[in-house]
Design a protein around this motif. Structure first.
Motif, short mmCIF file in Angstrom:
data_model
loop_
_atom_site.label_atom_id
_atom_site.label_comp_id
_atom_site.label_asym_id
_atom_site.label_seq_id
_atom_site.Cartn_x
_atom_site.Cartn_y
_atom_site.Cartn_z
N UNK A 231 12.87 -0.49 3.93
CA UNK A 231 12.14 0.34 4.68
C UNK A 231 10.53 0.07 4.60
N UNK A 232 9.91 0.05 5.78
CA UNK A 232 8.66 -0.13 5.85
C UNK A 232 7.63 1.16 6.10
N UNK A 233 6.58 1.40 5.75
CA UNK A 233 5.78 2.55 5.75
C UNK A 233 4.44 2.15 6.00
N UNK A 234 3.91 2.99 6.82
CA UNK A 234 2.28 2.53 7.37
C UNK A 234 1.50 3.72 6.83
N UNK A 235 0.35 3.27 6.25
CA UNK A 235 -0.72 4.22 5.79
C UNK A 235 -1.78 4.34 7.03
N UNK A 236 -2.05 5.24 7.54
CA UNK A 236 -3.15 5.48 8.58
C UNK A 236 -4.00 6.56 8.44
N UNK A 237 -5.10 6.60 9.12
CA UNK A 237 -6.12 7.44 8.99
C UNK A 237 -5.54 8.73 10.01
N UNK A 238 -6.54 9.67 10.20
CA UNK A 238 -6.06 10.85 11.21
C UNK A 238 -6.36 10.49 12.50
N UNK A 239 -6.99 9.40 12.64
CA UNK A 239 -7.31 8.71 14.21
C UNK A 239 -6.21 7.74 14.57
N UNK A 240 -5.24 7.53 13.60
CA UNK A 240 -4.27 6.51 13.71
C UNK A 240 -4.43 5.09 13.36
N UNK A 241 -5.64 4.82 12.73
CA UNK A 241 -6.07 3.54 12.26
C UNK A 241 -5.14 3.02 11.28
N UNK A 242 -4.61 2.07 11.37
CA UNK A 242 -3.57 1.34 10.25
C UNK A 242 -4.42 0.86 9.13
N UNK A 243 -4.36 1.32 7.77
CA UNK A 243 -5.22 0.81 6.74
C UNK A 243 -4.42 0.56 5.54
N UNK B 280 -0.01 -0.72 3.95
CA UNK B 280 1.56 -1.04 4.21
C UNK B 280 2.11 -0.99 3.01
N UNK B 281 3.32 -0.68 3.08
CA UNK B 281 4.30 -0.67 1.92
C UNK B 281 5.65 -0.99 2.63
N UNK B 282 6.22 -2.19 1.94
CA UNK B 282 7.59 -2.78 2.48
C UNK B 282 8.46 -2.49 1.22
N UNK B 283 9.20 -1.43 1.18
CA UNK B 283 10.24 -1.18 0.03
C UNK B 283 11.58 -2.03 0.42
N UNK B 284 12.17 -2.07 -0.82
CA UNK B 284 13.56 -2.81 -0.52
C UNK B 284 14.24 -2.68 -1.87
N UNK B 285 15.45 -3.22 -1.75
CA UNK B 285 16.34 -3.39 -2.88
C UNK B 285 16.46 -4.65 -3.25
N UNK B 286 16.40 -5.03 -4.60
CA UNK B 286 16.47 -6.35 -5.22
C UNK B 286 17.31 -6.21 -6.51
N UNK C 126 15.11 -0.71 -7.08
CA UNK C 126 14.24 -0.39 -5.88
C UNK C 126 13.04 -1.30 -5.98
N UNK C 127 12.36 -2.03 -5.06
CA UNK C 127 11.52 -3.18 -5.16
C UNK C 127 10.49 -2.91 -4.11
N UNK C 128 9.32 -3.15 -4.55
CA UNK C 128 8.09 -3.17 -3.67
C UNK C 128 7.98 -4.79 -3.25
N UNK C 129 8.39 -5.08 -1.87
CA UNK C 129 8.02 -6.30 -1.57
C UNK C 129 6.60 -6.66 -1.18
N UNK C 130 6.11 -5.29 -0.73
CA UNK C 130 4.69 -5.70 -0.35
C UNK C 130 3.96 -4.33 -0.40
#
Length: 157
Positions: free
Chosen positions: A60-72, A74-80, A90-94
């Motif tokens: 699963x990938x998650x994006x952190x963004x500001x209220x204005x929609x600016x991407x700031x 990234x979290x790439x979650x997976x299973x290892x 559970x694993x944090x790939x990035x």
């Protein structure tokens, strides 16, 4: 940054994901590896890694963004699979934050999101790998109670 939200990946995030993946990977390489490999070779290797890992169950990938929609961030979650215990973990790939937004707690929020997501999925362990020379990230992970369990060692030939 209280106006930051973390949301699931959308197809329009693809270029951001790919660029953040490249930047994080390039920064994580040793100086010797950056001399030996070209950016194009690293990008090609990442394409292969993405093809292999993004389709894995639990990715699963998650994006952190500001209220204005600016991407700031990234979290790439997976299973290892833990090669010693045989358990899936559970694993944090990035986890990465754009340079201009670093030092504002976004990485910490993304890691809290990873931990909460892992708990919801029923995992007992959350793992990650960090470059030895990435002192700010190592400090964050230590503050979050991550502990070093193994070291990866390499020798240039």
């Amino acid at each position: 940054m209280s106006d930051i939200r973390i949301r699931p990946y959308r197809p329009e995030d693809r270029a951001f994901f790919q660029e953040m993946e490249f930047a994080t990977t390039w920064e994580s390489l040793t100086a010797a590896d950056r001399q030996r490999l070209s950016p194009d070779e690293v990008r090609a290797a990442l394409e292969q890694t993405h093809a292999m890992l993004l389709d894995r169950a639990g990715s699963a990938i998650f994006i952190a963004e500001t209220a204005a929609g600016e991407r700031v961030g990234l979290l790439w979650f997976g299973v290892n699979r833990n090669l010693m215990t045989g358990e899936d973990e559970a694993w944090v790939y990035n986890v990465s934050v754009v340079p201009a937004a670093r030092g504002q707690g976004i990485g910490r929020r993304l890691m809290a999101h990873a931990e909460a997501h892992a708990r919801r999925q029923g995992f007992a362990v959350l793992g990650l790998m960090v470059a030895r020379h990435n002192a700010p990230a190592r400090r964050l992970y230590e503050q979050l109670s991550f502990e070093t369990t193994h070291l990866v060692m390499r020798k240039p030939l």
